[in-house]
Design an enzyme around this catalytic site. Structure first.
Site, PDB file in Angstrom:
ATOM      1  N   GLU A 165     -12.832   4.867  -1.894  1.00 61.01           N
ATOM      2  CA  GLU A 165     -11.398   5.146  -1.736  1.00 61.01           C
ATOM      3  C   GLU A 165     -10.929   6.185  -2.747  1.00 61.01           C
ATOM      4  O   GLU A 165     -11.162   6.045  -3.954  1.00 61.01           O
ATOM      5  CB  GLU A 165     -10.603   3.852  -1.931  1.00 61.01           C
ATOM      6  CG  GLU A 165      -9.121   3.977  -1.689  1.00 61.01           C
ATOM      7  CD  GLU A 165      -8.763   4.042  -0.220  1.00 61.01           C
ATOM      8  OE1 GLU A 165      -7.625   4.436   0.099  1.00 61.01           O
ATOM      9  OE2 GLU A 165      -9.617   3.700   0.620  1.00 61.01           O
ATOM     10  N   ASP A 166     -10.287   7.226  -2.262  1.00 54.56           N
ATOM     11  CA  ASP A 166      -9.611   8.223  -3.094  1.00 54.56           C
ATOM     12  C   ASP A 166     -10.522   8.884  -4.122  1.00 54.56           C
ATOM     13  O   ASP A 166     -10.167   9.030  -5.304  1.00 54.56           O
ATOM     14  CB  ASP A 166      -8.392   7.590  -3.785  1.00 54.56           C
ATOM     15  CG  ASP A 166      -7.233   7.412  -2.817  1.00 54.56           C
ATOM     16  OD1 ASP A 166      -7.322   7.918  -1.691  1.00 54.56           O
ATOM     17  OD2 ASP A 166      -6.238   6.765  -3.184  1.00 54.56           O
ATOM     18  N   TYR A 196       0.853  -1.187   0.000  1.00 61.10           N
ATOM     19  CA  TYR A 196       0.000   0.000   0.000  1.00 61.10           C
ATOM     20  C   TYR A 196       0.893   1.243   0.000  1.00 61.10           C
ATOM     21  O   TYR A 196       2.008   1.213  -0.526  1.00 61.10           O
ATOM     22  CB  TYR A 196      -0.967  -0.060   1.191  1.00 61.10           C
ATOM     23  CG  TYR A 196      -2.154   0.849   1.028  1.00 61.10           C
ATOM     24  CD1 TYR A 196      -3.020   0.708  -0.054  1.00 61.10           C
ATOM     25  CD2 TYR A 196      -2.412   1.867   1.939  1.00 61.10           C
ATOM     26  CE1 TYR A 196      -4.107   1.557  -0.223  1.00 61.10           C
ATOM     27  CE2 TYR A 196      -3.504   2.712   1.786  1.00 61.10           C
ATOM     28  CZ  TYR A 196      -4.335   2.561   0.700  1.00 61.10           C
ATOM     29  OH  TYR A 196      -5.405   3.397   0.529  1.00 61.10           O
ATOM     30  N   ASN A 233       0.188  15.361   5.112  1.00 62.25           N
ATOM     31  CA  ASN A 233       1.104  14.553   4.308  1.00 62.25           C
ATOM     32  C   ASN A 233       1.465  15.328   3.035  1.00 62.25           C
ATOM     33  O   ASN A 233       0.681  16.140   2.565  1.00 62.25           O
ATOM     34  CB  ASN A 233       0.440  13.230   3.914  1.00 62.25           C
ATOM     35  CG  ASN A 233       0.440  12.238   5.055  1.00 62.25           C
ATOM     36  OD1 ASN A 233       1.460  12.004   5.679  1.00 62.25           O
ATOM     37  ND2 ASN A 233      -0.715  11.663   5.333  1.00 62.25           N
ATOM     38  N   LYS A 243      -5.478  -2.012  -1.050  1.00 61.33           N
ATOM     39  CA  LYS A 243      -6.295  -1.884   0.156  1.00 61.33           C
ATOM     40  C   LYS A 243      -6.944  -3.214   0.518  1.00 61.33           C
ATOM     41  O   LYS A 243      -7.006  -3.587   1.702  1.00 61.33           O
ATOM     42  CB  LYS A 243      -7.359  -0.796  -0.057  1.00 61.33           C
ATOM     43  CG  LYS A 243      -8.264  -0.535   1.135  1.00 61.33           C
ATOM     44  CD  LYS A 243      -7.507  -0.087   2.369  1.00 61.33           C
ATOM     45  CE  LYS A 243      -6.991   1.308   2.291  1.00 61.33           C
ATOM     46  NZ  LYS A 243      -7.957   2.372   2.458  1.00 61.33           N
ATOM     47  N   ARG A 268      -8.323  11.094  -7.087  1.00 61.59           N
ATOM     48  CA  ARG A 268      -7.414  11.702  -6.095  1.00 61.59           C
ATOM     49  C   ARG A 268      -6.619  10.580  -5.427  1.00 61.59           C
ATOM     50  O   ARG A 268      -6.801  10.278  -4.262  1.00 61.59           O
ATOM     51  CB  ARG A 268      -8.200  12.496  -5.046  1.00 61.59           C
ATOM     52  CG  ARG A 268      -7.340  13.378  -4.151  1.00 61.59           C
ATOM     53  CD  ARG A 268      -8.170  13.992  -3.041  1.00 61.59           C
ATOM     54  NE  ARG A 268      -8.730  12.978  -2.163  1.00 61.59           N
ATOM     55  CZ  ARG A 268      -8.076  12.433  -1.123  1.00 61.59           C
ATOM     56  NH1 ARG A 268      -6.827  12.788  -0.876  1.00 61.59           N
ATOM     57  NH2 ARG A 268      -8.668  11.534  -0.363  1.00 61.59           N
ATOM     58  N   ASP A 292     -13.023   5.725   3.631  1.00 61.23           N
ATOM     59  CA  ASP A 292     -11.845   5.628   4.491  1.00 61.23           C
ATOM     60  C   ASP A 292     -11.115   6.953   4.594  1.00 61.23           C
ATOM     61  O   ASP A 292     -10.555   7.276   5.642  1.00 61.23           O
ATOM     62  CB  ASP A 292     -10.905   4.548   3.954  1.00 61.23           C
ATOM     63  CG  ASP A 292      -9.781   4.234   4.927  1.00 61.23           C
ATOM     64  OD1 ASP A 292     -10.069   4.041   6.119  1.00 61.23           O
ATOM     65  OD2 ASP A 292      -8.615   4.196   4.506  1.00 61.23           O
ATOM     66  N   ASP A 293     -11.111   7.756   3.532  1.00 60.78           N
ATOM     67  CA  ASP A 293     -10.400   9.028   3.566  1.00 60.78           C
ATOM     68  C   ASP A 293     -11.071  10.012   4.520  1.00 60.78           C
ATOM     69  O   ASP A 293     -10.386  10.829   5.142  1.00 60.78           O
ATOM     70  CB  ASP A 293     -10.340   9.630   2.159  1.00 60.78           C
ATOM     71  CG  ASP A 293      -9.701   8.689   1.165  1.00 60.78           C
ATOM     72  OD1 ASP A 293      -8.552   8.301   1.386  1.00 60.78           O
ATOM     73  OD2 ASP A 293     -10.365   8.310   0.183  1.00 60.78           O
TER      74      ASP A 293
END
Length: 686
Positions: free
Chosen positions: A355-356, A214, A529, A284, A266, A378-379
């Site tokens: 996700e993303d 990951y 990040n 993931k 993203r 999850d984000d």
């Protein structure tokens, strides 16, 4: 594919195992997370009850006992013969020698090593087995299997156990100087030829391999995914397929428990990668298997290919996605809506993880479908849960209870969707522990590029996060609009300073020193990040607070010593959250994932820490213990779901909790997990 457990003293022939497996497959597969029927042993004797992953309860054991008797052709006392006609004494010597091998195995909670792997009846003997990653063991086939499966002579003569195989591969991966991408490609090749060995390696070395499988390495892989593509893995739903999603779902033959879906808009911090975002979904789900024991045959990575605005991909002759601009507005949401409806039609009990997705779509999609299907983002939610878990862990390090969150004062820098997602979830936790919504809002000071957000702020709702910011700003009337961060810290004297601004160096030495003056153990969390965008470094925090601070970041930093005191540089990781959250939600049969279930997950994570770790300032457990963490998170999620009346198993989970509490619940969760170990392989007779 069905799997069956042997009772002690009872040997199934390939035909008997296949027949028994088929007799139960249709009645259990629709209800179970794992397509597996288990005959558990008590004290080494066949207990005579069928323990099926999502059908475990004290109720119904009598009926199950009769089914088990009929399967083994005996009384359930472990005396049935391998041919169903005698005592089985002739097999006891072989069984005894095998038990010594079994006892050396790591995973004993469901004796997974004693399962039989019953192969599909249409699988040909010989080379086809070796070319199938689900069945292939390489040099791990024993002599009997090589003869039975027609592969004798097709593999080298020496037999290697799965432990020996993993040791050999790990030795190769650990060679000094080997680039991360080379390791990633080696692991993908291993997964393509021997899935069981791949997951065994991943489980045994999860702390070292998670960054390869990951983030951050998978990001580099996604940049090249069209060129690295070798073997189909997952499903692609493109804008050109609109109207056909329902039919396409049936092209995936397996039952599915967990889906990770992305539109590639993203990907990590890399931006729009279109269909190449498949790499993130695959990675993931590998972590779901390793961390929560979800059966790899029951996971499905998906990409919604609605185009890309990445000019490099639009002009790349080898890009394998749609080379068109991204859909927007109603056309975009039509693709998402059809996908969710198709999932509900095909696998109504599956968990969908978003996700993303880009900021402008992530929250609207979650709000649109949160109560329509079992899902989470999850984000947004995973990140918020792991931050809250860090706050609970920091309070535990100071000897405080989770309910003491109501006494904390937060200064949060960054009012985008990520920052406001964190703030909103912290607010929910405060309300959960007794504050009124207004009282909880007053515990927050939100600072963005324009300074402190107050009731004087003109919020038009156009910018990401502005709707979520409004209630925090409206309750802030004690300081002028736009007050600078240092002045906010000076006036508010916060116990917790958080950053989600991506502004490097925002937490100056002056601000960090004030945090150390106002608190014996200040909680400082630069969450942005990558490392180059973190609001401060661990070294700066340790120096300004003489090592007294409790530190957690979104990027990795080394532990730092100042004035003879070592400050632990904790790092939040969503990996602590999503495996256990997903597993618990599935096992309890929840209709959707509530805020209470998310809060329960956050509270469970620091409970995996020992007292000496808390004294050192550790607020997250080690990733190497991820399965233990996932069990505790899943148990907390399941108990909260039962408390809220969301249990969807007809009271079975409540019965487990009432019978023996957490001990039995933890045993049940562990029994549901997939363990990557070689099992005796036999053919189904058809």
């Amino acid at each position: 594919m069905a799997l069956m457990r042997r009772g002690a003293g009872t040997l199934f022939s390939g035909a008997a195992a296949g027949a028994a497996a088929r007799s139960l497959e249709t009645s259990t597969a629709a209800d179970g997370i794992l397509a597996r029927v288990v005959l558990p042993r008590v004290g080494g004797v066949l207990s005579g009850c069928i323990h099926q992953v999502r059908s475990f309860s004290s109720a119904g054991f009598d009926d199950d006992k009769e089914k088990a008797k009929s399967l083994v052709g005996g009384s359930g006392d472990g005396k049935g013969a391998g041919n169903g006609s005698g005592s089985g004494n002739g097999n006891r010597g072989a069984m005894k020698s095998k038990r010594n091998e079994w006892e050396a195995r790591v995973h004993k909670c469901r004796l997974a090593e004693a399962d039989m792997h019953v192969m599909h009846p249409k699988t040909n003997r010989g080379i086809e087995i070796l070319l199938n990653p689900i069945y292939n063991k390489g040099t791990g086939f024993n002599v009997a299997e090589r003869e039975r499966l027609g592969i004798r002579g097709l593999v080298p003569p020496r037999h290697f156990s799965i432990e020996e195989q993993t040791a050999k591969i790990w030795e190769s991966l650990s060679e000094p100087g080997k680039p991360a991408m080379q390791k990633w490609r080696s692991l993908q090749a291993l997964q393509d030829r021997n899935e069981t060995l791949f997951y065994a390696l991943l489980v045994n070395h999860i702390e070292d391999l998670a960054p390869i499988i990951y983030t951050p390495t998978v990001g580099e892989a996604c940049l090249q995914y069209s060129r690295l593509f070798r073997r189909p893995r997952g499903m692609y739903f493109s804008a050109e397929d609109i109207g056909h999603f329902n039919a396409m779902m049936y092209n995936w033959k397996n039952d599915v428990s967990v889906i990770v879906v992305t539109d590639g808009s993203r990907v990590l911090g890399l931006g729009d990668l279109g269909a190449q975002g498949m790499g993130i979904a695959v990675g993931k789900l590998d972590l779901y298997v390793a961390g929560a024991g979800i059966d790899p045959s029951k996971v499905l990575p998906c990409v919604l290919d609605v185009g890309t605005n990445n000019e490099a991909l639009l002009n790349d002759e080898y890009y394998f996605g749609l080379q068109q601009k991204r859909l927007t507005g109603d056309a975009y949401y039509a693709v998402v809506d059809e996908f969710i409806q198709a999932v509900k039609n095909r696998w109504p009990n599956a968990l969908v993880q978003f996700e993303d997705f880009a900021t402008e779509h992530a929250m609207p999609i979650l709000q649109r479908h949160r109560k329509n299907v079992l899902c989470f983002n999850d984000d947004i939610q995973g990140t918020a849960v792991v931050v809250l878990a860090g706050v609970y862990g920091a309070m535990a390090a100071m000897g405080l209870k989770p309910s003491d969150i109501t006494k904390q004062t937060f200064v949060l820098c960054g009012a985008g969707s990520a920052g406001m997602g964190i703030a909103s979830f912290l607010h929910i936790a405060m309300v959960h522990h007794g504050l009124t919504p207004d009282e909880a809002y007053e515990r927050f000071y939100v600072v963005d590029a324009n300074g402190l957000a107050t009731s004087a702020r003109d919020l038009d709702g156009a910018s990401p996060g502005s709707k979520a910011l409004a209630p925090f700003a409206l309750r802030r009337k004690d300081l002028p609009e736009g007050t600078k961060l240092a002045d906010v810290v000076r006036a508010a004297k916060p116990t917790v300073l958080m950053g989600a601004s991506t502004v490097s160096g925002l937490f100056t030495d002056e601000i960090l020193t004030m945090m150390g003056e106002y608190n014996e153990r200040p909680i400082i969390m630069p969450l942005s990040n990558p490392t180059s965008r973190a609001e401060c470094t661990a070294e700066a925090v340790a120096k300004a607070t003489q090592g007294r601070a409790i530190f957690s970041s979104g990027s990795p930093f080394p532990n730092t010593t100042s004035d003879g005191r070592t400050m632990i540089a904790n790092q939040g990781n969503n990996f602590y959250v999503f495996p256990g959250l997903g597993l618990g939600s599935l096992l309890v049969g929840a209709d959707h994932i509530s805020d209470g279930m998310l809060n329960a997950a956050a509270e469970a994570i620091p409970k995996s820490l020992e007292s000496d770790a808390l004294e050192r300032g550790e607020i997250y457990p080690h990733v190497s213990r991820i399965r233990e963490i996932s069990v505790k998170v899943a148990a907390a999620v399941m108990k909260q779901a039962c408390f809220e009346g969301r249990e969807g198993r007809g009271g079975k989970i409540i019965n487990i909790i009432k019978a023996e509490g957490d001990e039995l619940l933890h045993k049940y969760i562990r029994s549901s997990m997939y363990y990557p170990e070689y099992r005796p392989t036999v053919f189904s007779p058809g």
